[in-house]
Scaffold this motif. Structure first.
Motif, mmCIF file in Angstrom:
data_model
loop_
_atom_site.group_PDB
_atom_site.id
_atom_site.type_symbol
_atom_site.label_atom_id
_atom_site.label_comp_id
_atom_site.label_asym_id
_atom_site.label_seq_id
_atom_site.Cartn_x
_atom_site.Cartn_y
_atom_site.Cartn_z
ATOM 1 N N ILE A 124 11.554 -8.530 -6.769
ATOM 2 C CA ILE A 124 11.435 -7.355 -5.899
ATOM 3 C C ILE A 124 11.692 -6.072 -6.679
ATOM 4 O O ILE A 124 11.083 -5.041 -6.426
ATOM 5 N N LEU A 125 12.580 -6.157 -7.638
ATOM 6 C CA LEU A 125 12.897 -4.999 -8.470
ATOM 7 C C LEU A 125 11.814 -4.766 -9.523
ATOM 8 O O LEU A 125 11.419 -3.629 -9.780
ATOM 9 N N GLU A 126 11.309 -5.857 -10.107
ATOM 10 C CA GLU A 126 10.360 -5.730 -11.227
ATOM 11 C C GLU A 126 8.910 -5.573 -10.788
ATOM 12 O O GLU A 126 8.145 -4.832 -11.402
ATOM 13 N N GLN A 127 8.525 -6.297 -9.735
ATOM 14 C CA GLN A 127 7.113 -6.287 -9.311
ATOM 15 C C GLN A 127 7.001 -6.121 -7.796
ATOM 16 O O GLN A 127 6.427 -6.964 -7.099
ATOM 17 N N PRO A 128 7.533 -5.019 -7.255
ATOM 18 C CA PRO A 128 7.493 -4.842 -5.806
ATOM 19 C C PRO A 128 6.072 -4.808 -5.252
ATOM 20 O O PRO A 128 5.813 -5.312 -4.161
ATOM 21 N N GLY A 129 5.141 -4.227 -6.015
ATOM 22 C CA GLY A 129 3.749 -4.150 -5.561
ATOM 23 C C GLY A 129 3.143 -5.531 -5.369
ATOM 24 O O GLY A 129 2.446 -5.793 -4.380
ATOM 25 N N GLN A 130 3.410 -6.433 -6.331
ATOM 26 C CA GLN A 130 2.898 -7.801 -6.220
ATOM 27 C C GLN A 130 3.494 -8.504 -4.995
ATOM 28 O O GLN A 130 2.790 -9.202 -4.262
ATOM 29 N N ILE A 131 4.798 -8.317 -4.779
ATOM 30 C CA ILE A 131 5.467 -8.976 -3.655
ATOM 31 C C ILE A 131 4.946 -8.442 -2.322
ATOM 32 O O ILE A 131 4.671 -9.216 -1.393
ATOM 33 N N LEU A 132 4.776 -7.131 -2.212
ATOM 34 C CA LEU A 132 4.249 -6.544 -0.978
ATOM 35 C C LEU A 132 2.862 -7.103 -0.659
ATOM 36 O O LEU A 132 2.568 -7.467 0.481
ATOM 37 N N ARG A 133 2.021 -7.174 -1.682
ATOM 38 C CA ARG A 133 0.656 -7.669 -1.475
ATOM 39 C C ARG A 133 0.674 -9.141 -1.055
ATOM 40 O O ARG A 133 -0.062 -9.557 -0.165
ATOM 41 N N LEU A 134 1.509 -9.934 -1.693
ATOM 42 C CA LEU A 134 1.617 -11.355 -1.352
ATOM 43 C C LEU A 134 2.069 -11.558 0.089
ATOM 44 O O LEU A 134 1.530 -12.396 0.808
ATOM 45 N N ILE A 135 3.070 -10.779 0.514
ATOM 46 C CA ILE A 135 3.574 -10.893 1.887
ATOM 47 C C ILE A 135 2.459 -10.582 2.877
ATOM 48 O O ILE A 135 2.238 -11.322 3.847
ATOM 49 N N ARG A 136 1.744 -9.486 2.624
ATOM 50 C CA ARG A 136 0.666 -9.088 3.541
ATOM 51 C C ARG A 136 -0.440 -10.140 3.602
ATOM 52 O O ARG A 136 -0.954 -10.466 4.674
ATOM 53 N N LEU A 137 -0.803 -10.687 2.450
ATOM 54 C CA LEU A 137 -1.841 -11.721 2.414
ATOM 55 C C LEU A 137 -1.402 -12.981 3.146
ATOM 56 O O LEU A 137 -2.143 -13.555 3.942
ATOM 57 N N PHE A 138 -0.182 -13.402 2.886
ATOM 58 C CA PHE A 138 0.310 -14.670 3.433
ATOM 59 C C PHE A 138 0.516 -14.592 4.943
ATOM 60 O O PHE A 138 0.085 -15.470 5.685
ATOM 61 N N ILE A 139 1.150 -13.530 5.410
ATOM 62 C CA ILE A 139 1.401 -13.424 6.850
ATOM 63 C C ILE A 139 0.105 -13.090 7.586
ATOM 64 O O ILE A 139 -0.102 -13.504 8.720
ATOM 65 N N GLY A 140 -0.768 -12.359 6.902
ATOM 66 C CA GLY A 140 -2.046 -12.008 7.518
ATOM 67 C C GLY A 140 -2.999 -13.171 7.664
ATOM 68 O O GLY A 140 -4.064 -13.029 8.267
#
Length: 281
Positions: A255-271
């Motif tokens: 979350i600290l190093e790659q927040p953009g990747q984590i945000l995108r993954l969350i949106r893809l997975f929950i979506g």
């Protein structure tokens, strides 16, 4: 984020709620950390989801002084009831991944989806392996300093800072990341008590039938202490509906190093996007 205190099982628990939509409850690591670890990196999710962050027992702004896996399962269930949520998506980081899976094993019908990062595993074996590899990474000299600072930190504030400076580089892919790390005060008693509870009692293998069908995404840092290969070998075979995505150029603190990747993954997975989109991540 503005929060409020909710009384759960006689404890005053600090909870922040923002946004509308599918509820995501974030479970911080440590044990003994606080919800602030997720801020401000995860706050953009409030634009499309209801995000819920809270401080676990005795951590951050929350009260209470009894620390165990069971206690935290009970607190999490209390939050779900208090906020009148039928089903939730859980996002568990590090020790929070243990809590997420433990809660799901107890209350599978309350789970929509689970997202784990910096995952530890399904039993105390993973926790033991994590500690072993972490100490190997430190090396003998830093290990000696770790023992000294750990003892000193009971009495001196500056020793706690030195302790963080000593161990933090082992958690990241790039030490430059540490420049944006917030200083979070840890509850050492929670760390020790829950750590002991994990070592002695954490074992989800008897409960696998309750969680193996749940949709689970594991976003593991490419250079985590327990790397994606470990998760692929020791976790995925037991969770038939779980998928693993490697978070590139990241250690334990994705979350600290790659927040953009984590945000995108969350949106893809929950979506509900297809596996192919996650595979191409």
């Amino acid at each position: 984020m503005e929060g409020k205190h909710i009384t759960i099982n006689g404890k005053s628990i600090y909870v922040c709620v923002k946004g509308k939509g599918e509820p995501i409850i974030f479970l911080h690591g440590g044990p003994g950390g606080s919800h602030e670890y997720f801020l401000p990196q995860m706050e953009p999710l409030a634009e499309g989801f209801q995000i819920i962050l809270y401080d676990q027992t005795g951590c951050g702004k929350s009260g209470g002084d009894t620390y165990s896996i069971e206690e935290e399962i009970s607190t999490l269930e209390g939050i779900r009831k208090s906020l009148k949520l039928e089903k939730v998506t859980l996002f568990g980081e590090s020790w929070g991944s243990i809590l997420a899976l433990s809660y799901a094993a107890r209350y599978p019908s309350h789970i929509h989806k689970i997202i784990l990062t910096a995952a530890i595993g399904l039993s105390s074996k993973g926790y033991g392996t994590f500690k072993k590899i972490f100490l190997q990474k430190l090396g003998p000299y830093k290990k000696m300093l770790l023992g000294y600072y750990s003892l000193s930190s009971i009495f001196r504030v500056d020793a706690s800072r030195k302790l963080n400076n000593l161990i933090d580089p082992s958690y990241v892919y790039s030490v430059d990341t540490l420049k944006k790390k917030k200083e979070i005060r840890y509850n050492k008693e929670a760390l020790e008590n829950i750590g002991r509870d994990i070592e002695q009692n954490y074992n989800l293998f008897p409960s696998l039938s309750k969680i193996d069908a749940l949709p689970i995404l594991i976003a593991q840092g490419s250079h985590d202490i327990l790397p994606p290969a470990y998760i692929r070998e020791n976790v995925l075979p037991y969770l038939r509906n779980a998928e693993l995505v490697e978070v590139k150029e990241s250690g334990h603190w994705t979350i600290l190093e790659q927040p953009g990747q984590i945000l995108r993954l969350i949106r893809l997975f929950i979506g509900g996007h297809g596996d192919s989109e996650l595979d191409s991540f």
